[in-house]
Design a protein around this motif. Structure first.
Motif, PDB file in Angstrom:
ATOM      1  N   THR A   1      74.621  39.982  37.976  1.00  0.00           N
ATOM      2  CA  THR A   1      74.327  38.437  37.415  1.00  0.00           C
ATOM      3  C   THR A   1      73.624  37.851  38.544  1.00  0.00           C
ATOM      4  O   THR A   1      72.311  37.135  38.654  1.00  0.00           O
ATOM      5  CB  THR A   1      75.590  37.580  37.594  1.00  0.00           C
ATOM      6  OG1 THR A   1      76.265  38.368  36.481  1.00  0.00           O
ATOM      7  CG2 THR A   1      75.318  36.506  36.981  1.00  0.00           C
TER       8      THR A   1
ATOM      9  N   THR B   1      75.379  36.420  30.842  1.00  0.00           N
ATOM     10  CA  THR B   1      74.656  37.631  31.248  1.00  0.00           C
ATOM     11  C   THR B   1      75.025  38.753  30.446  1.00  0.00           C
ATOM     12  O   THR B   1      76.178  39.266  30.789  1.00  0.00           O
ATOM     13  CB  THR B   1      74.604  37.794  32.772  1.00  0.00           C
ATOM     14  OG1 THR B   1      74.220  36.761  33.499  1.00  0.00           O
ATOM     15  CG2 THR B   1      73.351  39.045  33.243  1.00  0.00           C
TER      16      THR B   1
ATOM     17  N   LYS C   1      78.467  33.465  34.039  1.00  0.00           N
ATOM     18  CA  LYS C   1      77.726  33.129  35.042  1.00  0.00           C
ATOM     19  C   LYS C   1      78.471  33.329  36.375  1.00  0.00           C
ATOM     20  O   LYS C   1      77.785  33.648  37.475  1.00  0.00           O
ATOM     21  CB  LYS C   1      77.046  31.747  34.954  1.00  0.00           C
ATOM     22  CG  LYS C   1      75.841  31.817  34.327  1.00  0.00           C
ATOM     23  CD  LYS C   1      74.711  32.418  34.977  1.00  0.00           C
ATOM     24  CE  LYS C   1      73.291  32.295  34.359  1.00  0.00           C
ATOM     25  NZ  LYS C   1      72.908  33.593  33.509  1.00  0.00           N
TER      26      LYS C   1
END
Lengths: 793, 116
Positions: B65, B105, B37
């Motif tokens: 992201t 992600t 993240k």
């Protein structure tokens, strides 16, 4: 002191703006000036002289913006009061009361102003207990000894020494200040509430008391009511102008989170700590791979990339309607969509032996791999595919022998029953298994391995039994009887049918040999098994029909019946027909020497689940009842070679199809001994299947690579579609999807083809006829067949 | 399965690894990127050396992201019970598919024009 009041003074009237020389107000009764009444400024600037009665020429200078008042206003009297309240002291002081733990207004406001105070150090000289007072101490020692005894107790008020307060400076640790910023979004609050709910639920379950008490218990833990943010280094992107993109998971101690989650947050909060967490999980790569969320995301992404690549196929699947059907008249075509080729080693070069669509999910199906050649037994596999991903199966299982039949459980979606060629019957939850089962791991499957009563030959068909068997006896089952030609009786039949439905619940199961009543307790025990998933019925080449009950780690079989060969032939002694196996035809009195027929396919009636059709290798089809003591109700013989497939019509209760190695497909009415319609082809038929949306449409696949689709409503003799799918490849199985006009065809090279039916082939699907209409159509077909027979065709 | 990662000789290749390699071989896929993240660590699977993912991995990671975070915020602001599953950004040259998860992600870049 009584409050002194000041008399009102009259404001001096001003006639002109400029200075005036006359002073109209007599100054003799000049009142004492107070704070609110200032004497007018005079040219001398010293208003005070007016007090002493100086009658000077005064020039009154008015500032330009002075308020102008009228005469009456000037004469207006104002009351001014002096009182003893200190007007500078606020009257609304509120202090936090620690006893009551709330803010309370402090009403006791002193209006005393202390101007000077000095604490004296004088101590009462006479007191014996004053310390540090040399004089008194000496006196005391000089005097009699101060012994506290019963006779010499003096109670004297003592003056304690006043400790001088001193100001002392202390250095504290440097207080670290931090800036904390966060953007709150509605979903963030929602998340916090959800977490709190979860926490409370857990607490409630733990304590097992009423929610109110549980809450209290929760608060009495170490977790503070409002957990405060702990001092941690700020995450890197906290101050970014993210406008809501900040991820809450990185910030510790948000209000509403429980203590445990706080701790968890702690470990994942800071930038450096994320690395620490990852570092704690061995190596950098491992953390990526152990996260199940990534697997989910990857699966979705894989499907999306495939969708992009094979966009055409997906669109065709959903939207393509062959426009040329309008010109083709009645015939139609099939559009090939995806082709499923197994990439796993275990399934390569194997034959597709069975295909089963999932009853609940429109894009899910299972394929069994194995081989039909019995001298080359090898391993088998089951792959569960989704139409969304034709390159890789969702689940894949291997077994130590060929898979010959599979069936999905209707009520419990993840359960699959598998029949193998070594006689093993398995049923398992596809989610529970790891992706590939090595041979040694079969132990935890529900196999019947050492169980007595296992099949000794290939298991050709497995069927889940979920429904309660019908309680109507077959004699009374009007729907299964052929209606008479005349109209009134058909009406009667319908009335009776309605009565039947009403009376089904009320009707007691009568003690007839064909119903389940006799063996009810046993039956219920078997059908509602320990786990409630259901029982599996299997048919095998050893002639036995067995019902399997799931137990903890194995399946327990119970024979339902044996499919016996033609006993008449046996008794006649030695007629040379296709009977196989161990026979003892010389001894005609021994019953168990009757031959058994190996079963090669099974089909359970869609609505009357106690009826099943079993096709045998002796080319005879048995209609049996599965109830407690199963028996053959009727035999149909028209085929000349093993029957490969039987199928009840999904809508019409009396009709079924059978297909065999003798290159022919027969349509039967179960009440009649002879087939009603016959279709002949150029090679043996691997499989035949009805379309679920119609009573008159069916398809079959043959060993020369062709797929045929019939619609008896339109053409009763010829297929509407005849398609050569593959050259030199035997097509083994065919299956209609219950949701879309799509069929799956499996071939002996392990490939599974998806075909979409063109509009002409699925008119019933488009028209959405009711079941009754479809049944009507089938009736007409049957009538036609009878007429043909009577005409001698 | 025959292939085993050399870095982890004792563990069999995990499902994720096999899926990653399989996906990177799909027609048109230029590469796959998994990022944490805060974009500190990334894992890239791409068969092409010149893949734009490899050349600009940090930009891809951080930008994708953040935009998926914004999109997530939009969806959840509208209905907090909802959640963002994935988003596709179709550009002139490529298609970027982003799937946000709790901790990571996953970003995939595909060239849909080379697809059949």
């Amino acid at each position: 002191m009584p409050p002194k009041t000041t008399k009102t003074t009259k404001a001096t009237t001003q006639k002109t703006k400029t200075t005036t020389l006359t002073d109209k107000s007599p100054k003799k009764n000049q009142p004492l000036p107070s704070a609110s009444n200032r004497p007018p400024m005079t040219s001398t600037g010293l208003g005070g002289f007016g007090r002493f009665g100086f009658d000077q020429q005064k020039q009154v200078i008015k500032p330009a913006n002075q308020l102008k008042l009228s005469e009456t206003e000037l004469n207006e009297e104002f009351q001014l009061m002096l009182n003893t309240t200190d007007s500078f002291m606020p009257s609304n002081i509120v202090r936090f009361n620690f006893k009551d733990k709330q803010f309370k207004s402090d009403t006791n406001i002193t209006h005393t102003r202390t101007h000077f105070s000095l604490d004296g150090k004088a101590v009462y000289q006479g007191s014996g207990s004053s310390q540090g007072n040399q004089a008194s101490g000496q006196q005391a020692s000089e005097g009699k000894a101060k012994l506290a005894n019963a006779f010499n107790i003096s109670t004297v008020g003592t003056q304690t020494q006043r400790l001088e307060p001193k100001t002392m400076l202390v250095d504290t640790d440097k207080i670290v200040f931090e800036d904390f910023s966060y953007t709150v979004t509605q979903w963030d609050i929602f998340d916090s509430y959800m977490q709190d709910q979860e926490r409370q639920k857990v607490e409630k379950e733990k304590t097992g008391k009423k929610p109110g008490i549980a809450k209290k218990a929760a608060n009495q833990d170490d977790t503070p009511l409002i957990p405060l943010p702990k001092a941690t280094p700020m995450p890197a992107n906290a101050l970014e102008p993210s406008g809501g993109g900040v991820i809450p998971g990185e910030f510790p101690g948000l209000p509403g989170m429980s203590g445990e989650s706080l701790l968890n947050q702690q470990s994942t909060s800071t930038t450096s700590n994320v690395m620490a967490l990852a570092g704690a999980q061995q190596s950098a790569n491992v953390s990526f791979e152990t996260d199940p969320g990534i697997l989910r995301a990857l699966q979705v992404l894989e499907r999306m990339t495939l969708q992009n690549t094979f966009e055409g196929i997906s669109e065709d699947y959903k939207f393509w309607e062959d426009p040329s059907d309008a010109q083709k008249g009645d015939s139609g075509g099939v559009l090939p969509l995806w082709t499923f080729v197994p990439s796993k080693r275990e399934a390569k070069k194997k034959t597709t032996t069975c295909i089963a669509w999932h009853p609940r999910y429109p894009d899910f199906f299972a394929v069994g791999y194995g081989t039909f050649e019995f001298n080359k037994q090898s391993t088998g596999a089951v792959a569960v595919y989704t139409l969304k991903n034709h390159l890789n199966p969702e689940y894949f299982f291997t077994f130590d022998s060929s898979v010959l039949s599979i069936a999905w459980n209707r009520k419990h979606p993840p359960y699959l029953a598998v029949g193998l060629s070594n006689g093993v019957v398995l049923s398992f939850d596809i989610r529970d298994q790891t992706n590939t089962l090595s041979v040694s791991k079969l132990d935890f499957n529900r196999r019947k391995g050492d169980v007595k009563g296992k099949h000794t030959d290939c298991v050709w068909g497995v069927v889940w039994e979920e429904e309660m068997l019908s309680s109507i006896s077959d004699d009374d089952d009007e729907l299964m009887k052929r209606p008479d030609r005349s109209e009134p009786k058909e009406h009667d039949e319908k009335k009776q049918e309605e009565k039947r439905h009403d009376g089904e619940e009320r009707e007691k199961p009568e003690a007839r040999p064909r119903t389940q009543a006799g063996g009810a307790p046993e039956e219920e025990g078997a059908s509602s098994s320990i786990e409630g998933v259901g029982t599996v019925l299997s048919v095998s080449s050893d002639g036995r029909v067995t019902r399997w009950r799931r137990e903890k780690d194995r399946m327990v079989p119970r024979d339902v019946m044996e499919i016996k060969g033609d006993t008449d032939d046996a008794l006649d002694g030695g007629e040379d027909d296709e009977e196989q196996g161990e026979t003892d035809t010389t001894d005609q009195t021994i019953i168990f020497s009757q031959t058994v027929s190996g079963c090669s396919c099974v089909s359970v009636h869609p609505t009357r689940s106690h009826l099943a059709l079993i096709g045998t290798e002796e080319a005879i089809i048995h209609k049996v009842t599965k109830s407690y003591n199963g028996e053959t109700l009727q035999k149909y013989s028209a085929h000349k070679m093993p029957v490969y497939s039987v199928a009840w019509n999904p809508m019409h209760p009396r009709v079924f199809l059978s297909a065999g190695a003798d290159w022919s497909v027969f349509l039967w009415d179960h009440t009649l001994d002879q087939p009603q319609l016959e279709f002949a082809f150029g090679s043996s038929i691997g499989d035949v299947a009805w379309a679920p949306f119609s009573a008159t449409i069916f398809a079959m696949c043959s060993a020369d690579g062709k797929v045929y689709v019939f619609d008896l409503n339109i053409n009763r003799q010829e297929p509407l579609c005849e398609v050569q799918l593959e050259k030199n490849t035997r097509l083994t199985k065919i299956a209609f999807s219950a949701f879309d006009p799509v069929i799956l065809v499996g071939d002996e090279k392990g490939k599974v083809h998806t075909l979409k039916l063109s509009p002409n082939l699925r008119k019933s699907y488009a028209e959405k006829n009711s079941v009754e209409e479809e049944i009507e159509r089938m009736e007409k077909v049957l009538d036609y067949a009878i007429r043909c027979k009577e005409a001698g065709m | 399965m025959a292939s085993a990662k050399p870095a982890e000789p004792q563990q069999p290749p995990s499902e994720i690894e096999t899926t990653l390699t399989r996906m990177s071989q799909h027609p048109g896929v230029l590469g796959l990127l998994i990022a944490t993240k805060d974009c500190k660590r990334t894992k890239i699977v791409a068969i092409d050396e010149e893949s734009p993912l490899l050349l600009q991995k940090d930009e891809y990671a951080s930008l994708c992201t953040s935009i998926s975070g914004q999109a997530l915020s939009v969806i959840r602001d509208i209905d907090p019970a909802d959640k963002l599953l994935f988003m596709r950004i179709r550009t002139k040259k490529h298609e970027i598919i982003i799937a946000p998860e709790d901790d990571f992600t996953v970003i995939c870049v595909q060239d849909p024009n080379t697809a059949s």
